[in-house]
Design an enzyme around this catalytic site. Structure first.
Site, PDB file in Angstrom:
ATOM      1  N   SER A 125       0.827  -1.201   0.000  1.00  0.00           N
ATOM      2  CA  SER A 125       0.000   0.000   0.000  1.00  0.00           C
ATOM      3  C   SER A 125       0.870   1.263   0.000  1.00  0.00           C
ATOM      4  CB  SER A 125      -0.967  -0.040   1.185  1.00  0.00           C
ATOM      5  OG  SER A 125      -1.899   0.998   1.124  1.00  0.00           O
ATOM      6  N   ASP A 140      -4.398   8.856  -0.352  1.00  0.00           N
ATOM      7  CA  ASP A 140      -4.423   9.318   1.034  1.00  0.00           C
ATOM      8  C   ASP A 140      -4.580  10.829   1.169  1.00  0.00           C
ATOM      9  OD1 ASP A 140      -3.985   6.674   1.667  1.00  0.00           O
ATOM     10  OD2 ASP A 140      -1.820   6.921   1.846  1.00  0.00           O
ATOM     11  N   HIS A 162      -4.747  -0.203  -4.133  1.00  0.00           N
ATOM     12  CA  HIS A 162      -6.180  -0.266  -3.793  1.00  0.00           C
ATOM     13  C   HIS A 162      -7.032   0.280  -4.938  1.00  0.00           C
ATOM     14  CE1 HIS A 162      -5.232  -0.982   0.532  1.00  0.00           C
ATOM     15  NE2 HIS A 162      -4.310  -0.045   0.370  1.00  0.00           N
TER      16      HIS A 162
END
Length: 242
Positions: A125, A140, A162
């Site tokens: 990630s 993010d 993701h």
């Protein structure tokens, strides 16, 4: 240009729905690290509670047969990187992670160990985000401000971990992931972006890159339509992109 000795395992996500921490990729981690690695250096900077994060990672890697040291426990993070047999950077907030890498002077140290010394690097990630050119295509929130969005540059393209497809039944009116990546490519001279869905990961060995896992990846090239790629696809051509 120097010969790249890089060995990278760039994972989209640490936990797959219905499974445990790193469970979906543990067999690939075992094969990737092999018997020659005895201890792994963990970099937990992406989460606030570094002690708890290191405990989780340590339990997993010890179960796989490896010792684990966390860089935040070392009085000299740069020295810890210099002595590392393998490096694992976990997920969390990418901005927090990159800022801590800069604050601890680890950017150049990690690059040297991975690209010149051939130390294996595992990213998950956020740890995958920082392995690329920049964190411009992270999902993010910028909760802290690193001195630069420029990352480790272990590969010459960006990754969106993701990666999420649009939900046709959703009434949400915000931008899709694809739209946001397209906006990024509206800027001049932006590199390719590889969208890694949860459940897939990229194995990079020198100048060869292969998609592994159970889900497809979506590739975005500036000025071109996105393309879908199955596990096993050869992405080596991206390593020559600059």
């Amino acid at each position: 240009m120097m010969t790249m000795r890089r060995h990278l395992l760039l994972v989209s996500n640490s936990t797959l729905h219905g499974g445990g921490y790193l469970e979906h990729c543990q067999e690939h981690i075992l094969k990737f690290l092999g018997a020659q690695v005895k201890r792994v250096l963990f970099i937990p900077y992406a989460l606030h509670d570094r002690d708890a994060y290191a405990k989780t990672a340590r339990q997993k890697f010890e179960a796989l047969g490896y010792g684990l040291d966390s860089v935040h426990e070392s009085p000299d993070p740069v020295d810890a990187v210099k002595k590392a047999e393998a490096i694992f950077i976990g997920g969390g907030n990418t901005f927090r992670l990159l800022k801590a890498l800069y604050d601890n002077d680890l950017i150049a140290a990690i690059r040297k160990r991975v690209l010149e010394d051939g130390v294996p690097y595992i990213g998950s990630s956020a740890g995958t985000n920082v392995a690329t050119i920049s964190i411009n295509t992270t999902n993010d929130m910028p909760i802290v401000y690193p001195p630069s969005l420029k990352a480790l540059e272990l590969v010459p393209f960006n990754i969106n971990p993701h990666y999420l497809d649009p939900d046709g039944n959703s009434k949400h009116m915000g931008e899709t992931r694809e739209q946001r990546i397209t906006q990024y490519h509206e800027e001049h001279d932006t590199p390719p972006v590889l969208g890694l869905r949860e459940g897939c990961f990229l194995l990079v060995e020198g100048d060869k890159a292969t998609l592994l896992g159970i889900t497809r990846a979506r590739l975005f090239l500036r000025g071109k339509n996105p393309t879908e790629h199955e596990p096993g696809h050869d992405f080596s051509f991206l390593l020559g992109h600059s």
